[in-house]
Design a protein around this motif. Structure first.
Motif, PDB file in Angstrom:
ATOM      1  N   ILE A 145       0.853  -1.184   0.000  1.00  0.00           N
ATOM      2  CA  ILE A 145       0.000   0.000   0.000  1.00  0.00           C
ATOM      3  C   ILE A 145       0.885   1.229   0.000  1.00  0.00           C
ATOM      4  O   ILE A 145       1.915   1.259   0.693  1.00  0.00           O
ATOM      5  N   SER A 146       0.503   2.237  -0.770  1.00  0.00           N
ATOM      6  CA  SER A 146       1.330   3.437  -0.850  1.00  0.00           C
ATOM      7  C   SER A 146       0.473   4.637  -1.199  1.00  0.00           C
ATOM      8  O   SER A 146      -0.590   4.504  -1.803  1.00  0.00           O
ATOM      9  N   ARG A 147       0.977   5.792  -0.823  1.00  0.00           N
ATOM     10  CA  ARG A 147       0.308   7.044  -1.178  1.00  0.00           C
ATOM     11  C   ARG A 147       0.936   7.629  -2.440  1.00  0.00           C
ATOM     12  O   ARG A 147       2.158   7.637  -2.584  1.00  0.00           O
ATOM     13  N   ASP A 148       0.074   8.117  -3.306  1.00  0.00           N
ATOM     14  CA  ASP A 148       0.509   8.894  -4.462  1.00  0.00           C
ATOM     15  C   ASP A 148       0.138  10.333  -4.139  1.00  0.00           C
ATOM     16  O   ASP A 148      -0.993  10.769  -4.348  1.00  0.00           O
ATOM     17  N   TYR A 149       1.113  11.074  -3.593  1.00  0.00           N
ATOM     18  CA  TYR A 149       0.827  12.433  -3.142  1.00  0.00           C
ATOM     19  C   TYR A 149       0.518  13.353  -4.315  1.00  0.00           C
ATOM     20  O   TYR A 149      -0.251  14.301  -4.181  1.00  0.00           O
ATOM     21  N   THR A 150       1.081  13.073  -5.453  1.00  0.00           N
ATOM     22  CA  THR A 150       0.845  13.925  -6.616  1.00  0.00           C
ATOM     23  C   THR A 150      -0.594  13.811  -7.098  1.00  0.00           C
ATOM     24  O   THR A 150      -1.237  14.810  -7.427  1.00  0.00           O
ATOM     25  N   GLU A 151      -1.086  12.583  -7.141  1.00  0.00           N
ATOM     26  CA  GLU A 151      -2.429  12.347  -7.650  1.00  0.00           C
ATOM     27  C   GLU A 151      -3.479  12.280  -6.539  1.00  0.00           C
ATOM     28  O   GLU A 151      -4.658  12.068  -6.824  1.00  0.00           O
ATOM     29  N   ASN A 152      -3.035  12.438  -5.272  1.00  0.00           N
ATOM     30  CA  ASN A 152      -3.992  12.425  -4.154  1.00  0.00           C
ATOM     31  C   ASN A 152      -4.742  11.102  -4.098  1.00  0.00           C
ATOM     32  O   ASN A 152      -5.971  11.070  -3.976  1.00  0.00           O
ATOM     33  N   ARG A 153      -3.996  10.021  -4.193  1.00  0.00           N
ATOM     34  CA  ARG A 153      -4.579   8.695  -4.195  1.00  0.00           C
ATOM     35  C   ARG A 153      -3.804   7.765  -3.288  1.00  0.00           C
ATOM     36  O   ARG A 153      -2.678   8.071  -2.877  1.00  0.00           O
ATOM     37  N   VAL A 154      -4.408   6.632  -3.024  1.00  0.00           N
ATOM     38  CA  VAL A 154      -3.721   5.543  -2.331  1.00  0.00           C
ATOM     39  C   VAL A 154      -3.824   4.303  -3.214  1.00  0.00           C
ATOM     40  O   VAL A 154      -4.911   3.955  -3.686  1.00  0.00           O
ATOM     41  N   ASN A 155      -2.684   3.692  -3.441  1.00  0.00           N
ATOM     42  CA  ASN A 155      -2.626   2.520  -4.301  1.00  0.00           C
ATOM     43  C   ASN A 155      -2.408   1.246  -3.494  1.00  0.00           C
ATOM     44  O   ASN A 155      -1.782   1.278  -2.423  1.00  0.00           O
ATOM     45  N   LEU A 156      -2.898   0.156  -4.028  1.00  0.00           N
ATOM     46  CA  LEU A 156      -2.623  -1.157  -3.460  1.00  0.00           C
ATOM     47  C   LEU A 156      -2.077  -2.031  -4.593  1.00  0.00           C
ATOM     48  O   LEU A 156      -2.837  -2.445  -5.469  1.00  0.00           O
ATOM     49  N   GLN A 157      -0.779  -2.229  -4.572  1.00  0.00           N
ATOM     50  CA  GLN A 157      -0.135  -3.086  -5.563  1.00  0.00           C
ATOM     51  C   GLN A 157      -0.209  -4.524  -5.067  1.00  0.00           C
ATOM     52  O   GLN A 157       0.280  -4.821  -3.963  1.00  0.00           O
ATOM     53  N   MET A 158      -0.799  -5.371  -5.870  1.00  0.00           N
ATOM     54  CA  MET A 158      -0.992  -6.763  -5.471  1.00  0.00           C
ATOM     55  C   MET A 158      -0.218  -7.671  -6.416  1.00  0.00           C
ATOM     56  O   MET A 158      -0.513  -7.705  -7.616  1.00  0.00           O
TER      57      MET A 158
END
Length: 125
Positions: free
Chosen positions: A69-82
């Motif tokens: 799980i990580s934050r994309d501060y540029t796009e204002n999102r949170v990603n979940l790489q699976m």
């Protein structure tokens, strides 16, 4: 706070998917964000979370080492790489946001006040 989860799909065992949770607020980093999943006939379970104003993370034992799980501060999102997906990862995945400052409580669904709709992840064997 409105949340939009996306990125689900059908993948073979061992494959990868990236889920994205987008928020309607500008300071999404001020919220802790968690991912939960629910398989048919099963209870909702915690998957991963990232703390507010921080990159501190929590993972369920079943996904540790495979999911990130990580934050994309540029796009204002949170990603979940699976990665290294297994058939038992098949479920509807939802993201949620919380104002809690208690990091350890992020494993618990009731700590989240805001929920997005789910996105289906299906892993074929």
């Amino acid at each position: 706070v409105q949340l939009q989860a996306s990125g689900g799909g059908l993948v073979q065992t061992g494959g990868s998917l990236k889920l994205t949770c987008a928020a309607s607020v500008s300071r999404f980093k001020s919220y802790a964000v968690g991912w939960f999943r629910q398989a048919p006939g099963k209870e909702r379970e915690f998957v991963a979370a990232v703390h507010r104003n921080s990159d501190s993370t929590l993972y369920a034992d079943s996904v540790k080492g495979r999911f990130t799980i990580s934050r994309d501060y540029t796009e204002n999102r949170v990603n979940l790489q699976m990665n290294s997906l297994k058939p038992e990862d098949t479920a509807v995945y939802s993201c949620a946001a919380s104002n809690t400052i208690i990091f350890s409580s992020l494993r618990m669904g009731p700590m989240y006040a805001y929920w997005g709709q789910g996105t289906q992840v299906t892993v074929s064997s």
